[in-house]
Design a protein around this motif. Structure first.
Motif, PDB file in Angstrom:
ATOM      1  N   PHE A   1      26.520   6.386   8.248  1.00  0.00           N
ATOM      2  CA  PHE A   1      27.468   5.434   7.689  1.00  0.00           C
ATOM      3  C   PHE A   1      26.718   4.163   7.312  1.00  0.00           C
ATOM      4  O   PHE A   1      26.080   3.521   8.150  1.00  0.00           O
ATOM      5  CB  PHE A   1      28.561   5.109   8.708  1.00  0.00           C
ATOM      6  N   GLY A   2      26.773   3.810   6.039  1.00  0.00           N
ATOM      7  CA  GLY A   2      26.105   2.603   5.552  1.00  0.00           C
ATOM      8  C   GLY A   2      27.103   1.631   4.955  1.00  0.00           C
ATOM      9  O   GLY A   2      28.264   1.973   4.720  1.00  0.00           O
ATOM     10  N   TRP A   3      26.638   0.423   4.700  1.00  0.00           N
ATOM     11  CA  TRP A   3      27.529  -0.621   4.183  1.00  0.00           C
ATOM     12  C   TRP A   3      26.733  -1.663   3.415  1.00  0.00           C
ATOM     13  O   TRP A   3      25.503  -1.750   3.511  1.00  0.00           O
ATOM     14  CB  TRP A   3      28.287  -1.289   5.324  1.00  0.00           C
ATOM     15  N   ALA A   4      27.451  -2.475   2.678  1.00  0.00           N
ATOM     16  CA  ALA A   4      26.810  -3.611   2.008  1.00  0.00           C
ATOM     17  C   ALA A   4      26.403  -4.634   3.065  1.00  0.00           C
ATOM     18  O   ALA A   4      26.919  -4.651   4.182  1.00  0.00           O
ATOM     19  CB  ALA A   4      27.765  -4.231   1.003  1.00  0.00           C
ATOM     20  N   ASN A   5      25.464  -5.495   2.705  1.00  0.00           N
ATOM     21  CA  ASN A   5      25.036  -6.536   3.635  1.00  0.00           C
ATOM     22  C   ASN A   5      24.777  -7.832   2.888  1.00  0.00           C
ATOM     23  O   ASN A   5      24.653  -7.851   1.662  1.00  0.00           O
ATOM     24  CB  ASN A   5      23.789  -6.105   4.418  1.00  0.00           C
ATOM     25  N   LEU A   6      24.722  -8.893   3.659  1.00  0.00           N
ATOM     26  CA  LEU A   6      24.393 -10.211   3.135  1.00  0.00           C
ATOM     27  C   LEU A   6      23.003 -10.604   3.603  1.00  0.00           C
ATOM     28  O   LEU A   6      22.431  -9.971   4.490  1.00  0.00           O
ATOM     29  CB  LEU A   6      25.422 -11.234   3.619  1.00  0.00           C
TER      30      LEU A   6
ATOM     31  N   ARG B   1      26.963 -14.796  -2.763  1.00  0.00           N
ATOM     32  CA  ARG B   1      28.125 -14.033  -3.244  1.00  0.00           C
ATOM     33  C   ARG B   1      28.539 -13.053  -2.153  1.00  0.00           C
ATOM     34  O   ARG B   1      27.726 -12.261  -1.663  1.00  0.00           O
ATOM     35  CB  ARG B   1      27.761 -13.283  -4.530  1.00  0.00           C
ATOM     36  N   VAL B   2      29.794 -13.101  -1.765  1.00  0.00           N
ATOM     37  CA  VAL B   2      30.308 -12.239  -0.698  1.00  0.00           C
ATOM     38  C   VAL B   2      31.361 -11.300  -1.295  1.00  0.00           C
ATOM     39  O   VAL B   2      32.499 -11.705  -1.549  1.00  0.00           O
ATOM     40  CB  VAL B   2      30.934 -13.060   0.448  1.00  0.00           C
ATOM     41  N   PRO B   3      31.006 -10.030  -1.537  1.00  0.00           N
ATOM     42  CA  PRO B   3      32.018  -9.084  -2.031  1.00  0.00           C
ATOM     43  C   PRO B   3      33.002  -8.732  -0.924  1.00  0.00           C
ATOM     44  O   PRO B   3      32.619  -8.558   0.233  1.00  0.00           O
ATOM     45  CB  PRO B   3      31.183  -7.863  -2.439  1.00  0.00           C
ATOM     46  N   LEU B   4      34.275  -8.629  -1.257  1.00  0.00           N
ATOM     47  CA  LEU B   4      35.307  -8.385  -0.251  1.00  0.00           C
ATOM     48  C   LEU B   4      35.963  -7.009  -0.388  1.00  0.00           C
ATOM     49  O   LEU B   4      36.776  -6.627   0.456  1.00  0.00           O
ATOM     50  CB  LEU B   4      36.385  -9.468  -0.341  1.00  0.00           C
ATOM     51  N   ALA B   5      35.632  -6.269  -1.435  1.00  0.00           N
ATOM     52  CA  ALA B   5      36.229  -4.943  -1.618  1.00  0.00           C
ATOM     53  C   ALA B   5      35.828  -4.030  -0.457  1.00  0.00           C
ATOM     54  O   ALA B   5      34.658  -3.982  -0.065  1.00  0.00           O
ATOM     55  CB  ALA B   5      35.771  -4.341  -2.943  1.00  0.00           C
TER      56      ALA B   5
ATOM     57  N   ALA C   1      31.612  -0.539   0.755  1.00  0.00           N
ATOM     58  CA  ALA C   1      31.185  -1.644  -0.110  1.00  0.00           C
ATOM     59  C   ALA C   1      31.353  -3.005   0.541  1.00  0.00           C
ATOM     60  O   ALA C   1      30.854  -4.004   0.011  1.00  0.00           O
ATOM     61  CB  ALA C   1      31.961  -1.600  -1.425  1.00  0.00           C
ATOM     62  N   ARG C   2      32.042  -3.087   1.669  1.00  0.00           N
ATOM     63  CA  ARG C   2      32.254  -4.371   2.324  1.00  0.00           C
ATOM     64  C   ARG C   2      31.047  -4.718   3.196  1.00  0.00           C
ATOM     65  O   ARG C   2      30.564  -3.880   3.960  1.00  0.00           O
ATOM     66  CB  ARG C   2      33.507  -4.341   3.187  1.00  0.00           C
ATOM     67  N   PRO C   3      30.527  -5.934   3.124  1.00  0.00           N
ATOM     68  CA  PRO C   3      29.395  -6.314   3.987  1.00  0.00           C
ATOM     69  C   PRO C   3      29.810  -6.309   5.467  1.00  0.00           C
ATOM     70  O   PRO C   3      30.835  -6.883   5.831  1.00  0.00           O
ATOM     71  CB  PRO C   3      29.048  -7.728   3.523  1.00  0.00           C
ATOM     72  N   LEU C   4      29.002  -5.664   6.284  1.00  0.00           N
ATOM     73  CA  LEU C   4      29.283  -5.589   7.712  1.00  0.00           C
ATOM     74  C   LEU C   4      28.121  -6.094   8.565  1.00  0.00           C
ATOM     75  O   LEU C   4      28.217  -6.105   9.790  1.00  0.00           O
ATOM     76  CB  LEU C   4      29.635  -4.150   8.107  1.00  0.00           C
ATOM     77  N   SER C   5      27.039  -6.495   7.918  1.00  0.00           N
ATOM     78  CA  SER C   5      25.908  -7.066   8.654  1.00  0.00           C
ATOM     79  C   SER C   5      25.157  -8.032   7.756  1.00  0.00           C
ATOM     80  O   SER C   5      25.338  -8.049   6.536  1.00  0.00           O
ATOM     81  CB  SER C   5      24.964  -5.984   9.186  1.00  0.00           C
ATOM     82  N   ILE C   6      24.328  -8.854   8.394  1.00  0.00           N
ATOM     83  CA  ILE C   6      23.564  -9.877   7.680  1.00  0.00           C
ATOM     84  C   ILE C   6      22.089  -9.730   8.025  1.00  0.00           C
ATOM     85  O   ILE C   6      21.711  -9.715   9.203  1.00  0.00           O
ATOM     86  CB  ILE C   6      24.027 -11.295   8.058  1.00  0.00           C
TER      87      ILE C   6
END
Length: 349
Positions: A119-124, A139-143, A220-225
């Motif tokens: 399981f992967g996700w977007a990140n900041l 830029r913080v995507p919220l989708a 697509a939602r960021p879950l880590s930085i």
């Protein structure tokens, strides 16, 4: 306590200031279905030992104090995963952050694909304040959309360099993603009885997961930085002098010359060239030591990634030197036939 859904592992080395803040954020979570494996590997064990006393009663915490010798990064990460008990595992750096509530997104992904293994996700990305810090927008995507990632697509990105930037985009490492316990144990059994067999631990994990994983989902939602403190290796990615210093420190602590391995005899790209070369080295190790072959025709895509890696050097002198060093490596590889694919473009900082 029942078996946690997710183990969040945080290995650390001599960066107590950031480690403390990361731990503080994680332990603010009220979730009881997560576990925190916190591994200190510092020269002065007393700093984190004292800090962790305040959290000794938190049943979610597994604290691994510094040992009586300095561990390599590889060994510190290894003991983190060995100590974890969750059905899923994710690793972050001591200057990073991860949202424990990602468990909710993980459960949605499992509902979509009950056989899910990665399981992967977007990140900041965040730069800790330092002497050379610059303020800029993020830029913080919220989708919160979920995307099925076919295993063959993940493998082609990993072993053919499809869709690559300066590095592969296979996207499913235990680092800033989550891997299931069954997949992790298959990886350990297949690759020599260790979770991490190569010193470049994040890409070691990503490539093994791509080779053996069967089912993947991306959110697509960021879950880590990804944090970048001034002491981080990531701060050296596009500075040739810092790259050289970082490699020297890495070799000193690991006790080996990463460029002297026998599987690199036909791959003249030293780690000092940067991220693209480092990923290529891990791929060569997997091919020669474990029979995980690259997909035919990968070389041209790798050379394109080398050019993009050069473009990351915003200093003109570093860019020109990086280009020349890459050209030298390419002239000595595959008879120089791939030089025609190498077209780096300078992008000023």
């Amino acid at each position: 306590m029942s078996t946690p859904v997710l183990s969040i592992c945080v290995p650390s080395r001599n960066r107590q200031r950031y480690f403390k803040e990361t731990i503080g954020f994680l332990l603010e979570s009220a979730r009881q279905d997560v576990e925190f494996v916190l591994a200190d590997n510092s020269d002065d064990a007393s700093v984190m030992n004292a800090f962790m006393q305040a959290h000794a009663s938190d049943g979610r915490v597994r604290y691994l104090p510094s040992e009586n010798r300095v561990l390599s990064m590889q060994d510190n990460w290894e003991r983190c995963l060995a100590a974890s008990t969750g059905h899923w595992v994710s690793v972050i750096g001591d200057d990073d952050l991860i949202d424990p509530d990602l468990v909710d997104a993980l459960q949605i992904a499992i509902g979509l694909k009950p056989d899910l293994e990665g399981f992967g996700w977007a990140n900041l990305r965040y730069s800790w304040v330092g002497e050379q810090s610059r303020i800029h927008n993020v830029r913080v995507p919220l989708a919160g959309s979920f995307h099925d990632m076919p295993a063959e697509l993940v493998r082609r990105r990993a072993f053919h360099w499809d869709d690559a930037g300066a590095s592969i985009t296979s996207g499913f490492s235990v680092y800033h993603s989550a891997l299931s316990r069954p997949l992790l144990e298959r990886m350990r059994a297949r690759f020599g009885g260790r979770y991490f067999g190569h010193p470049v631990v994040d890409y070691d994990s990503a490539l093994k997961a791509a080779a053996l994983g069967r089912s993947f989902v991306y959110c697509a939602r960021p879950l880590s930085i990804f944090g970048a403190c001034p002491e981080a290796n990531s701060s050296a990615l596009y500075n040739l002098e810092k790259l050289r210093q970082s490699q020297q420190q890495f070799e000193q602590e690991s006790g080996s010359d990463i460029n002297a391995a026998p599987w690199l005899a036909d791959f003249p790209f030293p780690a000092s060239l940067g991220l693209t070369a480092c990923v290529g080295q891990v791929q060569q190790w997997l091919a020669h030591e474990h029979g995980i072959a690259m997909q035919p025709g990968w070389e041209a895509n790798f050379v394109h990634a080398c050019a993009r890696n050069c473009a990351g050097f915003g200093d003109r002198g570093d860019f020109d030197l990086a280009v020349e060093l890459h050209r030298k490596a390419l002239r000595g590889w595959r008879g120089g036939t791939l030089l025609r694919h190498f077209e780096p473009q300078y992008v000023p900082a």
